[in-house]
Design an enzyme around this catalytic site. Structure first.
Site, short mmCIF file in Angstrom:
data_model
loop_
_atom_site.label_atom_id
_atom_site.label_comp_id
_atom_site.label_asym_id
_atom_site.label_seq_id
_atom_site.Cartn_x
_atom_site.Cartn_y
_atom_site.Cartn_z
N SER A 131 -10.67 -56.49 -5.83
CA SER A 131 -10.76 -55.56 -6.96
C SER A 131 -11.91 -54.60 -6.71
CB SER A 131 -11.00 -56.32 -8.26
OG SER A 131 -11.34 -55.44 -9.32
N TYR A 144 -15.85 -61.51 -14.17
CA TYR A 144 -14.87 -61.07 -13.18
C TYR A 144 -15.58 -60.40 -12.00
CZ TYR A 144 -10.58 -58.91 -11.37
OH TYR A 144 -9.53 -58.52 -10.59
#
Length: 244
Positions: A131, A144
């Protein structure tokens, strides 16, 4: 089996499902893994692949999945996700642990279990779907961010450890992709998830799938270490052009 075998985790929807379709169209025999077996079986029928239950947060599930494979030439570690948007000061231990289980430990377990088969293939490939959060921490993504930074570090050290062996190791870091990702992150709030993409053209799951397919199609001498893939309307994690 003479046909090369690709394993895709988190393949029941989004980037995983799109990647399975792209690889199958490119001639791979695709083995699908995820928890939602009904979706997997429908996709496996569509692309001529195989579907098996897989929960990457459960070591026993990962071991059983791996033992059912006779070959693996490509592993796409796509299973993962984000939960919530709390800050470090307000962090919930359970959310952080779950994110590390899904993203970090899941990637570790799958790679460890399938590495012997990947090594023996003669031209093995590991592609970890990361990501932009692995590169650029942003407000509202503390847990995250931490998990995807850990995945990036694991990807890099695996590349170092396998230097000189016939295995390629890559990481694809998507920016904003409109899938079920944000719906899960926001606990099923579809309106809130949709608002993230208002006024801009987000990436699709197929865009990232094409990136993975391309990496896997390259000659064995070519290793794409990392790729950051963002929509034209996004220039950093939280710098996004939105039309009125």
């Amino acid at each position: 089996m003479s046909q090369r075998v690709a394993v895709v985790t988190g393949a029941s929807s989004g980037i995983g499902a799109a990647t399975a379709r792209a690889l199958a169209a490119d001639g791979w025999h695709v083995v699908l893994g995820a928890r939602r077996v009904d979706r997997l079986e429908a996709l496996a029928t569509e692309i001529g692949g195989e579907a098996f239950h897989l929960d990457v947060t459960d070591p026993a599930s990962v071991t059983a999945f791996a033992q059912g494979l006779s070959r693996c030439d490509l592993l796409v570690n796509n299973a993962g996700g984000a939960l919530g948007t709390t800050s470090v000061a307000e962090a919930d231990d359970a959310e952080w642990l779950q994110m590390f289980e899904m993203n970090v430990m899941g990637t570790l377990r799958m790679t460890r279990e399938l590495l012997p088969a990947i090594r023996s293939s003669g031209d093995g490939i590991v592609v970890n779907v990361g990501s932009i959060a692995a590169r650029e921490p942003y407000r509202g993504g503390a847990g995250y961010n931490a998990a995807k930074h850990a995945v990036a570090a694991m990807t890099r050290v695996l590349r170092i450890e396998l230097g000189g062996e016939p295995v390629r190791v890559s990481q694809v870091d998507p920016g904003m992709v409109e899938t079920e990702f944000s719906i899960v992150r926001f606990g099923g709030d579809e309106a809130r998830a949709a608002s993230l993409y208002e006024g801009m053209d987000a990436l699709t799951a197929e865009d990232i799938a094409e990136t993975v397919r391309w990496i896997a199609s390259l000659p064995a001498r070519v290793n794409i270490d990392t790729m950051l893939v963002m929509p034209r309307d996004q220039v950093s994690a939280q710098s996004i052009h939105r039309r009125a």
